[in-house]
Design a protein around this motif. Structure first.
Motif, PDB file in Angstrom:
ATOM      1  N   VAL A 154      29.006  44.601  41.096  1.00  0.00           N
ATOM      2  CA  VAL A 154      30.145  45.250  41.753  1.00  0.00           C
ATOM      3  C   VAL A 154      29.612  46.141  42.869  1.00  0.00           C
ATOM      4  CG1 VAL A 154      32.136  46.762  41.462  1.00  0.00           C
ATOM      5  CG2 VAL A 154      31.479  45.167  39.632  1.00  0.00           C
ATOM      6  N   ALA A 155      30.023  45.860  44.113  1.00  0.00           N
ATOM      7  CA  ALA A 155      29.521  46.588  45.279  1.00  0.00           C
ATOM      8  C   ALA A 155      30.542  47.555  45.873  1.00  0.00           C
ATOM      9  CB  ALA A 155      29.084  45.587  46.358  1.00  0.00           C
ATOM     10  N   GLU A 156      31.815  47.414  45.529  1.00  0.00           N
ATOM     11  CA  GLU A 156      32.835  48.270  46.154  1.00  0.00           C
ATOM     12  C   GLU A 156      34.022  48.441  45.212  1.00  0.00           C
ATOM     13  OE1 GLU A 156      35.644  48.391  50.212  1.00  0.00           O
ATOM     14  OE2 GLU A 156      34.278  46.700  49.847  1.00  0.00           O
ATOM     15  N   VAL A 157      34.584  49.641  45.183  1.00  0.00           N
ATOM     16  CA  VAL A 157      35.813  49.927  44.417  1.00  0.00           C
ATOM     17  C   VAL A 157      36.761  50.663  45.350  1.00  0.00           C
ATOM     18  CG1 VAL A 157      36.816  51.092  42.420  1.00  0.00           C
ATOM     19  CG2 VAL A 157      34.530  50.080  42.246  1.00  0.00           C
ATOM     20  N   SER A 158      37.975  50.130  45.489  1.00  0.00           N
ATOM     21  CA  SER A 158      38.920  50.743  46.423  1.00  0.00           C
ATOM     22  C   SER A 158      40.333  50.344  46.032  1.00  0.00           C
ATOM     23  CB  SER A 158      38.592  50.312  47.857  1.00  0.00           C
ATOM     24  OG  SER A 158      39.449  50.948  48.777  1.00  0.00           O
ATOM     25  N   GLY A 159      41.285  50.721  46.884  1.00  0.00           N
ATOM     26  CA  GLY A 159      42.669  50.348  46.660  1.00  0.00           C
ATOM     27  C   GLY A 159      43.088  49.266  47.648  1.00  0.00           C
ATOM     28  N   TYR A 160      44.197  48.579  47.288  1.00  0.00           N
ATOM     29  CA  TYR A 160      44.741  47.555  48.182  1.00  0.00           C
ATOM     30  C   TYR A 160      46.221  47.871  48.411  1.00  0.00           C
ATOM     31  CZ  TYR A 160      46.092  43.116  50.253  1.00  0.00           C
ATOM     32  OH  TYR A 160      46.582  42.166  51.117  1.00  0.00           O
ATOM     33  N   PRO A 161      46.526  48.525  49.549  1.00  0.00           N
ATOM     34  CA  PRO A 161      47.908  48.939  49.814  1.00  0.00           C
ATOM     35  C   PRO A 161      48.668  47.987  50.730  1.00  0.00           C
ATOM     36  CG  PRO A 161      46.444  50.122  51.278  1.00  0.00           C
ATOM     37  CD  PRO A 161      45.584  49.177  50.498  1.00  0.00           C
ATOM     38  N   SER A 162      48.100  46.822  51.073  1.00  0.00           N
ATOM     39  CA  SER A 162      48.701  45.973  52.112  1.00  0.00           C
ATOM     40  C   SER A 162      49.757  45.024  51.582  1.00  0.00           C
ATOM     41  CB  SER A 162      47.602  45.162  52.827  1.00  0.00           C
ATOM     42  OG  SER A 162      46.660  46.027  53.429  1.00  0.00           O
ATOM     43  N   GLY A 163      50.106  45.077  50.358  1.00  0.00           N
ATOM     44  CA  GLY A 163      51.112  44.177  49.806  1.00  0.00           C
ATOM     45  C   GLY A 163      51.088  44.254  48.296  1.00  0.00           C
ATOM     46  N   VAL A 164      51.988  43.494  47.682  1.00  0.00           N
ATOM     47  CA  VAL A 164      52.090  43.485  46.231  1.00  0.00           C
ATOM     48  C   VAL A 164      51.511  42.167  45.720  1.00  0.00           C
ATOM     49  CG1 VAL A 164      53.650  43.539  44.258  1.00  0.00           C
ATOM     50  CG2 VAL A 164      54.114  44.966  46.260  1.00  0.00           C
ATOM     51  N   ILE A 165      50.524  42.281  44.862  1.00  0.00           N
ATOM     52  CA  ILE A 165      49.921  41.101  44.246  1.00  0.00           C
ATOM     53  C   ILE A 165      50.587  40.932  42.878  1.00  0.00           C
ATOM     54  CG2 ILE A 165      47.758  40.038  43.488  1.00  0.00           C
ATOM     55  CD1 ILE A 165      47.980  40.571  46.533  1.00  0.00           C
ATOM     56  N   PRO A 166      51.135  39.777  42.577  1.00  0.00           N
ATOM     57  CA  PRO A 166      51.928  39.604  41.344  1.00  0.00           C
ATOM     58  C   PRO A 166      51.116  39.750  40.061  1.00  0.00           C
ATOM     59  CG  PRO A 166      51.629  37.501  42.447  1.00  0.00           C
ATOM     60  CD  PRO A 166      51.105  38.525  43.377  1.00  0.00           C
ATOM     61  N   THR A 167      49.844  39.386  40.048  1.00  0.00           N
ATOM     62  CA  THR A 167      49.034  39.458  38.824  1.00  0.00           C
ATOM     63  C   THR A 167      47.571  39.668  39.193  1.00  0.00           C
ATOM     64  OG1 THR A 167      48.479  38.320  36.753  1.00  0.00           O
ATOM     65  CG2 THR A 167      48.645  36.962  38.728  1.00  0.00           C
ATOM     66  N   THR A 168      46.802  40.207  38.282  1.00  0.00           N
ATOM     67  CA  THR A 168      45.377  40.440  38.546  1.00  0.00           C
ATOM     68  C   THR A 168      44.695  39.113  38.870  1.00  0.00           C
ATOM     69  OG1 THR A 168      45.380  42.325  37.030  1.00  0.00           O
ATOM     70  CG2 THR A 168      43.243  41.342  37.574  1.00  0.00           C
ATOM     71  N   THR A 169      44.012  39.086  40.020  1.00  0.00           N
ATOM     72  CA  THR A 169      43.447  37.818  40.522  1.00  0.00           C
ATOM     73  C   THR A 169      42.072  38.060  41.140  1.00  0.00           C
ATOM     74  OG1 THR A 169      45.695  37.069  41.046  1.00  0.00           O
ATOM     75  CG2 THR A 169      43.872  35.830  42.013  1.00  0.00           C
ATOM     76  N   ALA A 170      41.181  37.086  40.943  1.00  0.00           N
ATOM     77  CA  ALA A 170      39.873  37.070  41.617  1.00  0.00           C
ATOM     78  C   ALA A 170      39.970  36.068  42.763  1.00  0.00           C
ATOM     79  CB  ALA A 170      38.771  36.680  40.641  1.00  0.00           C
ATOM     80  N   PHE A 171      39.796  36.547  44.001  1.00  0.00           N
ATOM     81  CA  PHE A 171      39.936  35.697  45.189  1.00  0.00           C
ATOM     82  C   PHE A 171      38.542  35.313  45.716  1.00  0.00           C
ATOM     83  CE2 PHE A 171      43.826  38.225  44.987  1.00  0.00           C
ATOM     84  CZ  PHE A 171      44.807  37.256  45.146  1.00  0.00           C
ATOM     85  N   PHE A 172      38.424  34.074  46.174  1.00  0.00           N
ATOM     86  CA  PHE A 172      37.122  33.552  46.638  1.00  0.00           C
ATOM     87  C   PHE A 172      37.300  32.737  47.913  1.00  0.00           C
ATOM     88  CE2 PHE A 172      39.024  30.493  43.720  1.00  0.00           C
ATOM     89  CZ  PHE A 172      38.936  29.289  44.416  1.00  0.00           C
ATOM     90  N   ARG A 173      36.189  32.522  48.590  1.00  0.00           N
ATOM     91  CA  ARG A 173      36.160  31.612  49.742  1.00  0.00           C
ATOM     92  C   ARG A 173      35.766  30.227  49.233  1.00  0.00           C
ATOM     93  NH1 ARG A 173      32.032  34.418  53.693  1.00  0.00           N
ATOM     94  NH2 ARG A 173      30.975  34.606  51.673  1.00  0.00           N
ATOM     95  N   PRO A 174      36.635  29.234  49.398  1.00  0.00           N
ATOM     96  CA  PRO A 174      36.340  27.896  48.865  1.00  0.00           C
ATOM     97  C   PRO A 174      35.039  27.335  49.433  1.00  0.00           C
ATOM     98  CG  PRO A 174      38.644  28.049  49.535  1.00  0.00           C
ATOM     99  CD  PRO A 174      37.967  29.287  50.044  1.00  0.00           C
ATOM    100  N   GLY A 175      34.317  26.617  48.599  1.00  0.00           N
ATOM    101  CA  GLY A 175      33.078  25.973  49.021  1.00  0.00           C
ATOM    102  C   GLY A 175      31.872  26.876  48.985  1.00  0.00           C
TER     103      GLY A 175
END
Length: 223
Positions: A154-175
């Motif tokens: 874990v390299a960073e801990v912060s908030g995400y105020p730019s929208g509402v995410i419906p459920t806890t999700t791990a996002f990745f770059r495909p490939g």
């Protein structure tokens, strides 16, 4: 005295005539004999070897036929026309985990989509950034501590105020390796794993975990 002196004149004349006739006959006979001998030689049949016409039934000499059997001196067939050796079998592929072979399950470089602890071992070196998208204060920090306890980077801990995410999700770059890491996180912490959406496509590299009110911590309570 000669032989004719004792004879009368008529006898002498007759003897002279007879002698002349005899001489003439001898001359004529000699001439005829010589003439006949020459005529016989001229009229003799030519020898068969010099006068016989060529055999009409024999074919004229010509070049030897090319359709005859091949010469016995022809070289034997090349040994290269023999049955070719069987193709060499391709070397067996190295077993997983061996040099040159695919990585064994649980080693870095494993296939994305692996589940369970093996996948976590594969992908835990990938950078993870945890963002809070809930009304729960310190939820991102708590989630980051949970991830670190399981060995995640874990390299960073912060908030995400730019929208509402419906459920806890791990996002990745495909490939990328982020895909395997995100799926491992999803399996361990009961969250979803999805490709980055346009709002975070240009964010720093690494898996972006956005936690919401439904975050419940590690699914493996014994970890």
């Amino acid at each position: 005295m000669s032989f004719f002196d004792g004879m009368s004149r008529p006898f002498r004349l007759g003897g002279i005539v007879l002698i002349g006739v005899a001489v003439l006959a001898a001359v004529v006979g000699t001439t005829v004999a010589l003439t006949g001998s020459d005529s016989d030689q001229n009229n003799a049949a030519p020898s068969p070897s010099s006068s016989a016409p060529p055999n009409q039934g024999s074919p004229p000499p010509g070049p030897p036929s090319s359709s005859g059997p091949p010469s016995s001196s022809a070289p034997p067939p090349s040994s290269s026309s023999a049955t070719p050796p069987p193709p060499s079998s391709s070397p067996a592929s190295p077993a997983p985990g061996q040099p040159g072979g695919p990585p064994a399950p649980g080693q870095p470089g494993g296939q994305p989509g692996d589940s369970g602890s093996n996948q976590q071992v594969v992908a835990k070196w990938v950078t993870v950034r945890v963002y809070n998208n809930s009304m729960i204060h310190g939820l991102a920090a708590r989630a980051a501590d949970d991830l670190r306890r399981q060995g995640w980077n874990v390299a960073e801990v912060s908030g995400y105020p730019s929208g509402v995410i419906p459920t806890t999700t791990a996002f990745f770059r495909p490939g990328t390796d982020e895909e395997a890491a995100a799926k491992a996180l999803a399996a361990s912490f009961g969250m979803r794993a999805e490709a980055r959406f346009p709002g975070i496509e240009q964010s720093s590299p690494g898996v972006i975990v956005i936690v919401t009110n439904d975050y419940k911590g590690s699914a493996n309570k014994g970890s």
